[in-house]
Each structure stands twice: as C-alpha cells, then as structure tokens.
Design an enzyme around this catalytic site. Structure first.
Site, PDB file in Angstrom:
ATOM      1  N   ASN A  16     -28.020  59.441 -50.996  1.00  0.00           N
ATOM      2  CA  ASN A  16     -26.949  59.695 -51.960  1.00  0.00           C
ATOM      3  C   ASN A  16     -26.599  58.322 -52.532  1.00  0.00           C
ATOM      4  O   ASN A  16     -26.253  57.418 -51.775  1.00  0.00           O
ATOM      5  CB  ASN A  16     -25.782  60.317 -51.174  1.00  0.00           C
ATOM      6  CG  ASN A  16     -24.435  60.152 -51.830  1.00  0.00           C
ATOM      7  OD1 ASN A  16     -24.336  60.015 -53.046  1.00  0.00           O
ATOM      8  ND2 ASN A  16     -23.382  60.172 -51.019  1.00  0.00           N
ATOM      9  N   LYS A  35     -24.118  57.586 -54.368  1.00  0.00           N
ATOM     10  CA  LYS A  35     -22.668  57.439 -54.620  1.00  0.00           C
ATOM     11  C   LYS A  35     -22.475  56.934 -56.054  1.00  0.00           C
ATOM     12  O   LYS A  35     -23.228  57.337 -56.944  1.00  0.00           O
ATOM     13  CB  LYS A  35     -22.035  56.525 -53.567  1.00  0.00           C
ATOM     14  CG  LYS A  35     -22.426  56.949 -52.145  1.00  0.00           C
ATOM     15  CD  LYS A  35     -21.657  56.307 -51.064  1.00  0.00           C
ATOM     16  CE  LYS A  35     -22.143  56.836 -49.721  1.00  0.00           C
ATOM     17  NZ  LYS A  35     -21.396  56.352 -48.591  1.00  0.00           N
ATOM     18  N   HIS A  77     -19.095  65.790 -49.403  1.00  0.00           N
ATOM     19  CA  HIS A  77     -19.206  64.452 -48.816  1.00  0.00           C
ATOM     20  C   HIS A  77     -17.803  63.973 -48.431  1.00  0.00           C
ATOM     21  O   HIS A  77     -16.832  64.269 -49.134  1.00  0.00           O
ATOM     22  CB  HIS A  77     -19.854  63.481 -49.802  1.00  0.00           C
ATOM     23  CG  HIS A  77     -20.177  62.169 -49.164  1.00  0.00           C
ATOM     24  ND1 HIS A  77     -19.231  61.195 -48.988  1.00  0.00           N
ATOM     25  CD2 HIS A  77     -21.323  61.687 -48.619  1.00  0.00           C
ATOM     26  CE1 HIS A  77     -19.795  60.165 -48.359  1.00  0.00           C
ATOM     27  NE2 HIS A  77     -21.059  60.438 -48.129  1.00  0.00           N
ATOM     28  N   GLU A 127     -16.305  61.284 -48.760  1.00  0.00           N
ATOM     29  CA  GLU A 127     -15.571  60.536 -49.794  1.00  0.00           C
ATOM     30  C   GLU A 127     -14.922  61.491 -50.785  1.00  0.00           C
ATOM     31  O   GLU A 127     -13.837  61.231 -51.296  1.00  0.00           O
ATOM     32  CB  GLU A 127     -16.525  59.549 -50.495  1.00  0.00           C
ATOM     33  CG  GLU A 127     -16.872  58.384 -49.574  1.00  0.00           C
ATOM     34  CD  GLU A 127     -18.238  57.778 -49.813  1.00  0.00           C
ATOM     35  OE1 GLU A 127     -18.852  58.050 -50.865  1.00  0.00           O
ATOM     36  OE2 GLU A 127     -18.701  57.026 -48.934  1.00  0.00           O
ATOM     37  N   GLU A 187     -22.148  63.814 -40.981  1.00  0.00           N
ATOM     38  CA  GLU A 187     -21.833  62.439 -41.335  1.00  0.00           C
ATOM     39  C   GLU A 187     -20.447  62.085 -40.790  1.00  0.00           C
ATOM     40  O   GLU A 187     -19.429  62.369 -41.445  1.00  0.00           O
ATOM     41  CB  GLU A 187     -21.836  62.272 -42.852  1.00  0.00           C
ATOM     42  CG  GLU A 187     -23.153  62.642 -43.499  1.00  0.00           C
ATOM     43  CD  GLU A 187     -23.365  61.921 -44.828  1.00  0.00           C
ATOM     44  OE1 GLU A 187     -24.418  61.297 -44.972  1.00  0.00           O
ATOM     45  OE2 GLU A 187     -22.474  61.962 -45.674  1.00  0.00           O
ATOM     46  N   GLY A 235     -20.452  53.816 -44.525  1.00  0.00           N
ATOM     47  CA  GLY A 235     -20.046  52.714 -45.404  1.00  0.00           C
ATOM     48  C   GLY A 235     -19.997  51.355 -44.730  1.00  0.00           C
ATOM     49  O   GLY A 235     -20.311  51.223 -43.537  1.00  0.00           O
ATOM     50  N   SER A 287     -24.446  54.967 -41.820  1.00  0.00           N
ATOM     51  CA  SER A 287     -24.990  53.674 -41.386  1.00  0.00           C
ATOM     52  C   SER A 287     -26.400  53.766 -40.801  1.00  0.00           C
ATOM     53  O   SER A 287     -26.735  53.037 -39.874  1.00  0.00           O
ATOM     54  CB  SER A 287     -24.048  52.990 -40.392  1.00  0.00           C
ATOM     55  OG  SER A 287     -22.861  52.593 -41.034  1.00  0.00           O
TER      56      SER A 287
HETATM   57  P1  13P Z   1     -24.135  54.666 -45.477  1.00  0.00           P
HETATM   58  O1  13P Z   1     -25.556  54.853 -44.999  1.00  0.00           O
HETATM   59  O2  13P Z   1     -24.035  53.577 -46.512  1.00  0.00           O
HETATM   60  O3  13P Z   1     -23.193  54.492 -44.345  1.00  0.00           O
HETATM   61  O4  13P Z   1     -23.718  56.007 -46.248  1.00  0.00           O
HETATM   62  C1  13P Z   1     -24.073  57.244 -45.715  1.00  0.00           C
HETATM   63  C2  13P Z   1     -23.680  58.325 -46.630  1.00  0.00           C
HETATM   64  O5  13P Z   1     -22.530  58.452 -46.992  1.00  0.00           O
HETATM   65  C3  13P Z   1     -24.742  59.239 -47.100  1.00  0.00           C
HETATM   66  O6  13P Z   1     -24.189  60.327 -47.779  1.00  0.00           O
END
Ligand code: 13P
Length: 253
Positions: free
Chosen positions: A9, A11, A95, A97, A167, A173, A214
């Site tokens: 993703n 983002k 997600h 976020e 997740e 993040g 991560s």
């Molecule tokens: P990171 O791998 O940067 O922690 O993000 C994971 C994520 O949100 C995938 O949707």
C-alpha cells in the site's frame, strides 16, 4: 493453496511519474518471481497510468478506499463505478490510518465490502488492535468484532473472495514496533478460527490472511513461514524497489 501474496500500500506517496517509474521496475521483477502473487495499491491519481503499464502483467492493482454507493452527493469520495472503469482488481478497506484519521468504522466497512463484491473487486479488509487492546489482553475480541461486523450478511461464496490483512496498529509506520513472530502466529490462528466459525473450514481456508506492519528484510522470512500467514502486506520497505527486491529474494530461499 494459492500463491503467496506479496504487495504494498503506497499510502499518500508517489506522484504519477514516480509511480510509473516504480511500476516499470516491479513489472520486470515480477517476471523473475512467479511464485508470488504481487499487488500494489497506489493513490487514486496514479491508478489510470499504472493500470496502462500493467495491462500485460499479472500484478494485481488496488485502490486504497472506495465509497459503497455507485454515485451521489459525497464530495471527495470515489465510487465503485469509477474504479471499475479504470480496471481496478482489488479494494483495500479499513486500513488503520483510515480508521484513526477519517472515522472509518466497521459498519461502513460492511457496506463497502458488499459493494466491492457486487462490483467484482477483491476486498482487502484490514484489521488490527491498538497497544492498549494488546496490553489488556483483548486482541482476539477486538479483531473478532472488526471481522464479524465487516462481514455481517456476506455469504460464504462472497466471503471466499475476501482477503484479510492483520495489521497491528502499534506495528505500523516509522514509530511502529515490529511484531514478534510468535504473536503473529497466534493472532493469525485466532483470525482463522473466527473465519471458520463464520463460514466453515473450506471457505475460511480459501480466505488469505496477510500480515502487515513494519515488514522488512530482517523479519520477512520468519513471518512468511508462520502457519496462516498467506501473504505479506508491506509499507515502507516496498516503496523502494531495492529493499522490496531484497524481501523477494529472501522469501525465495
Ligand atoms: P509499514 O510497513 O510502513 O509499517 O506499513 C504497513 C502498512 O500500513 C501496510 O498497509
């Protein structure tokens, strides 16, 4: 079982130019690693250009969100109709976020999943607990609630098309703490149990459960080996093709 799922993703990253340059490289890499089913989820503005580039590729293209109505007075929203026209295959929904910053809730996600299935998209439902949930020992309850509401009234036939991404919010993040593989194994097992309780063995096992949060070249291999980890959903480490290729190479071993 199907191919191991490996995707990202983006983002709110990558202009169209950056998106196209990245996709060119990924397309070539995907030819070398046929054992994975790749997917990429760019921002809306990149979708059309990336789709053009992917027309002779097996990489699945997804959008990061979608409204459940086909059209209407919903300023700033994108409908299934619009995404269908571009030729999108997958819709990421829920997600953390979006849940955190845009009030995405399980009940709306339920409508979105139903709309996604109606339009022939693969819904990729993201679920995850907060640090407090983990500390208070209610991870299973939280995930079970998110999954049960989001899939409420979704038939087994439709559910078999849904992908689930686990997740944990605390693992995502730059400030995320990578999850312990044993913890991931237990949580994925418990997610599978919820799916079995809803749909029975066959459908539940047809629904891939991905891990995200991560993922990096240091932990990808161990994570990928865990039972019920059917794919990896990568953020930062996949936005740079150098680290993403390292992950592909590692998993290949
Ligand atoms: P990171 O791998 O940067 O922690 O993000 C994971 C994520 O949100 C995938 O949707």
């Amino acid at each position: 079982m199907n191919k191991f799922l490996l995707g990202t993703n983006w983002k709110m990253h990558k202009t169209e130019q950056e998106a196209l340059a990245y996709t060119e490289v990924l397309k070539e890499a995907a030819k070398e690693y046929e054992e994975y089913q790749f997917f990429i989820i760019p921002p809306y503005t990149d979708l059309k250009g990336v789709k053009q580039l992917l027309k002779d590729s097996t990489i699945i293209l997804g959008a990061q969100n979608m409204h459940w109505e086909s059209e209407g007075p919903y300023t700033g929203e994108i409908s299934p109709e619009m995404l269908k026209e571009i030729g999108i295959n997958l819709i990421e929904l829920g997600h953390s976020e979006r849940r955190q910053y845009y009030n995405e809730n399980d009940f709306d996600l339920n409508k979105k999943i139903k709309a996604a299935v109606r339009y022939g998209f693969i819904p990729l439902l993201c679920v995850g607990e907060y640090t407090e949930d983990k500390e208070y020992g209610v991870t299973q309850e939280v995930l079970s609630k998110q999954i049960k509401i989001a899939l409420h009234g979704v038939s087994a036939t439709d559910a078999s098309k849904v992908w689930i991404a686990y997740e944990p919010v605390w693992a995502i993040g730059v400030n995320g703490i990578p999850a312990d593989v044993n913890y991931v194994r237990q949580v994925h097992e418990s997610i599978r149990e919820v799916l079995v309780s809803l749909y029975g063995n066959e459908t539940a096992h047809a629904m891939p459960i991905l891990y995200g949060g991560s993922v990096n070249p240091g932990n990808a291999l161990e994570l990928s080996k865990q039972p019920h980890v059917d794919g990896l959903f990568v953020g930062r480490s996949a936005w740079d093709m150098i680290t993403f290729k390292q992950i592909m190479e590692l998993l290949n071993k």
